[in-house]
Design a protein around this motif. Structure first.
Motif, PDB file in Angstrom:
ATOM      1  N   GLN B  40       0.837  -1.209   0.000  1.00 42.15           N
ATOM      2  CA  GLN B  40       0.000   0.000   0.000  1.00 42.15           C
ATOM      3  C   GLN B  40       0.868   1.254   0.000  1.00 42.15           C
ATOM      4  O   GLN B  40       0.547   2.246  -0.672  1.00 42.15           O
ATOM      5  CB  GLN B  40      -0.952  -0.017   1.203  1.00 42.15           C
ATOM      6  N   ALA B  41       1.990   1.201   0.722  1.00 40.25           N
ATOM      7  CA  ALA B  41       2.915   2.342   0.731  1.00 40.25           C
ATOM      8  C   ALA B  41       3.498   2.573  -0.665  1.00 40.25           C
ATOM      9  O   ALA B  41       3.624   3.716  -1.124  1.00 40.25           O
ATOM     10  CB  ALA B  41       4.040   2.102   1.739  1.00 40.25           C
ATOM     11  N   ALA B  42       3.829   1.479  -1.352  1.00 41.75           N
ATOM     12  CA  ALA B  42       4.392   1.602  -2.711  1.00 41.75           C
ATOM     13  C   ALA B  42       3.354   2.176  -3.671  1.00 41.75           C
ATOM     14  O   ALA B  42       3.658   3.016  -4.522  1.00 41.75           O
ATOM     15  CB  ALA B  42       4.884   0.240  -3.201  1.00 41.75           C
ATOM     16  N   ILE B  43       2.108   1.733  -3.530  1.00 41.50           N
ATOM     17  CA  ILE B  43       1.021   2.229  -4.382  1.00 41.50           C
ATOM     18  C   ILE B  43       0.872   3.742  -4.192  1.00 41.50           C
ATOM     19  O   ILE B  43       0.750   4.500  -5.159  1.00 41.50           O
ATOM     20  CB  ILE B  43      -0.303   1.498  -4.051  1.00 41.50           C
ATOM     21  N   GLU B  44       0.952   4.164  -2.908  1.00 45.31           N
ATOM     22  CA  GLU B  44       0.802   5.584  -2.614  1.00 45.31           C
ATOM     23  C   GLU B  44       2.009   6.383  -3.131  1.00 45.31           C
ATOM     24  O   GLU B  44       1.860   7.413  -3.783  1.00 45.31           O
ATOM     25  CB  GLU B  44       0.646   5.778  -1.109  1.00 45.31           C
ATOM     26  N   ALA B  45       3.198   5.848  -2.863  1.00 43.41           N
ATOM     27  CA  ALA B  45       4.424   6.552  -3.256  1.00 43.41           C
ATOM     28  C   ALA B  45       4.488   6.776  -4.764  1.00 43.41           C
ATOM     29  O   ALA B  45       4.908   7.832  -5.239  1.00 43.41           O
ATOM     30  CB  ALA B  45       5.646   5.769  -2.788  1.00 43.41           C
ATOM     31  N   LEU B  46       4.057   5.779  -5.518  1.00 44.63           N
ATOM     32  CA  LEU B  46       4.167   5.865  -6.985  1.00 44.63           C
ATOM     33  C   LEU B  46       2.918   6.469  -7.623  1.00 44.63           C
ATOM     34  O   LEU B  46       2.895   6.745  -8.821  1.00 44.63           O
ATOM     35  CB  LEU B  46       4.437   4.484  -7.580  1.00 44.63           C
ATOM     36  N   GLY B  47       1.853   6.601  -6.845  1.00 47.66           N
ATOM     37  CA  GLY B  47       0.602   7.112  -7.420  1.00 47.66           C
ATOM     38  C   GLY B  47      -0.024   6.134  -8.390  1.00 47.66           C
ATOM     39  O   GLY B  47      -0.577   6.502  -9.418  1.00 47.66           O
ATOM     40  N   TYR B  48       0.057   4.856  -8.064  1.00 47.19           N
ATOM     41  CA  TYR B  48      -0.460   3.810  -8.965  1.00 47.19           C
ATOM     42  C   TYR B  48      -1.983   3.828  -9.023  1.00 47.19           C
ATOM     43  O   TYR B  48      -2.653   3.910  -7.988  1.00 47.19           O
ATOM     44  CB  TYR B  48       0.031   2.442  -8.494  1.00 47.19           C
ATOM     45  N   GLN B  49      -2.511   3.780 -10.246  1.00 50.55           N
ATOM     46  CA  GLN B  49      -3.970   3.736 -10.453  1.00 50.55           C
ATOM     47  C   GLN B  49      -4.321   2.365 -11.027  1.00 50.55           C
ATOM     48  O   GLN B  49      -4.058   2.108 -12.197  1.00 50.55           O
ATOM     49  CB  GLN B  49      -4.385   4.796 -11.484  1.00 50.55           C
TER      50      GLN B  49
END
Lengths: 336, 336
Positions: B40-49
């Protein structure tokens, strides 16, 4: 083996597609009456027995067989034509093929677990098998049906499930015997880099080594530092610069053998004259080099039909070892 | 294009497998809390959609995309690595890949009809496209989603559906320009046998021909009588025995180019010196020949990501033409 009449033969006899024969068996109402009679006549004439599994699937969505695509450029020369033949063999039983990608080794198990949990596939065909491959024991312990192209070479015990393999040791031993008969007594081996844990690599090397030992020949081997032609060229250079340069080199694959041939050319050594070279797989590379590369052909149709047969076998036949066929070209004229 | 953060990038950032990221999105209860937070942190950091389609599929069985395996040995040098990359791209959207075999041309339509009738697949990726390929219009008229690698070259009208292609004409024109700049004015073409109705073949030839015409060069072409190296060698022999032997040969594929190289060797002509030779596909063959073969690389990752994007596009983008990349080796040192 190979004796049973196939759906393909019925299709050829009736002059229709395999799909039409499948429709006659599974959805005759969709077939026009003339074609229906023609196919039924072919079925009767040839004594075709529809596959049990195919019949049981006729009433529901076709079952899916999972197959993992490996990313290995060198090996794909053989494995990719194999996929086409395997897909045809699976389709003959009324099932279809789902392909997927997965990380190598234990990391990949998660992908298999997901496919099973999602009921995305009914069974797996495994290939690109490595030493002590974790997939086989994992699937076997969960009762998931599978058949493996390639053995897993466990340190002890039996193969963890049905397998089909080509006798790489046997083929390489035969190459050594023929090279020795042709007068060679310095027969070296060029293998994949030591990182490669593929049983097939060791199997091929073992065949070369055991036969050299039996004939009382020296055993020189060198390894490509990557699975590449350049790596194989460097391995060949090491051998050729050694105190007793080989007069013949048995390479573990066509890709490696082509690398060896490149090194010979750089040294103005003539393949099949100054140094004899053999490959393995009889891929498109084997005919792409001048004069052609002597290689070992794997019997693709026999492999795939055995895999499909084992997939449906109920604790009967558990392993099938097939012979590779030596194909002679000018890099090593070892015709007997 | 290629700007959006992918699931693969999230996986790399979090140090987990793509499957784990997929689980976090679709079945978080199956993921341990530490991993869950990390992803979840990686998703947030990268702005993954997460992909819309992937999300909509999360609640049901993953959709299947159908892909027909062609049996064309020469072409498989490019098409088979392509399948691996395409399968990964499809998996990134939460769907899976079903592969099948079918007869060529109109006869194959029956297989597509069956796959649709059985609801075995939701959409198709088409490749190995031929001139006026019957599959595209058939699928389009039935509203079945598809995206095509390769244009169908209809005699009139537009492409019957979304397509991605590599600009073979542009790449071959560029090769002619570079060869001409290097001093060549007899630049011949070696193509597939006339039987081959593949638009890509004609596209490549058209690029060579138009550029020769533009530069005022003669236009000599010869054709392999089969899609084989031997056929290409015979075609090269015809050109070299003619009244104005070429000093450069543009071949329509790597396989054909390797055949041309074989004929040069037989005549003691040195590639890249006496006669310059180029291929197409930048396959494993291009590095298997001595000194290497100058070739045109097709951008596999861009092709597959565009195909997947078009599959989900709703009447927006309809065609993507990508440039091939010239890779220089010693058979034709056309570096600028």
């Amino acid at each position: 083996m190979g004796q049973a009449v196939t759906l393909r033969q019925v299709a050829a006899h009736a002059g229709v597609s395999r799909q039409t024969v499948s429709n006659v068996l599974n959805a005759p109402q969709r077939v026009d009456p003339v074609t229906l009679r023609k196919v039924q006549a072919a079925i009767e004439a040839l004594g075709y027995q529809p596959n049990r599994t195919a019949r049981s699937l006729a009433t529901r969505q076709a079952g899916l067989i999972g197959y993992c695509l490996a990313r290995m450029p060198g090996r794909s020369l053989f494995m990719d034509p194999f996929l086409h033949t395997l897909t045809e063999a699976i389709e003959e039983t009324g099932r279809r093929m789902l392909v997927f990608t997965a990380p190598e080794g234990a990391q990949g198990i998660e992908t298999y677990a997901d496919l099973i949990a999602q009921r995305a596939v009914d069974a797996f065909i495994l290939s690109d098998t490595v030493d002590e491959d974790p997939r086989h024991t994992w699937l076997a312990s969960r009762g998931v049906p599978f058949a493996s192209f390639g053995r897993t070479w466990p340190k002890q015990g039996e193969q963890p499930g049905p397998w089909v393999d080509v006798d790489g040791a046997g083929a390489c031993a035969e190459l050594v015997r023929r090279l020795h008969s042709a007068g060679h007594d310095q027969i070296a081996f060029v293998g994949w880099c030591q990182r490669v844990t593929m049983g097939a690599a060791k199997d091929r090397q073992r065949g070369w080594q055991d036969e050299c030992a039996r004939l009382g020949l020296s055993e020189q081997a060198a390894y490509a530092d990557s699975d590449s032609m350049d790596g194989a060229a460097r391995a060949a250079a090491t051998l050729l610069d050694g105190p007793t340069p080989p007069t013949a080199i048995v390479a573990a694959s066509d890709l490696l053998a082509v690398g060896v041939l490149g090194e010979l050319r750089r040294r103005k050594l003539r393949p099949g004259h100054d140094v004899w070279v053999t490959g393995f797989d009889d891929s498109v590379l084997a005919t792409s080099v001048e004069g052609g590369l002597t290689s070992v052909r794997q019997p693709t149709e026999e492999i795939t039909s055995a895999l499909v047969r084992l997939l449906d076998a109920e604790h009967g036949e558990s392993g099938v070892l097939l012979a590779g066929q030596i194909v002679c070209r000018s890099s090593a004229p070892v015709d007997l």
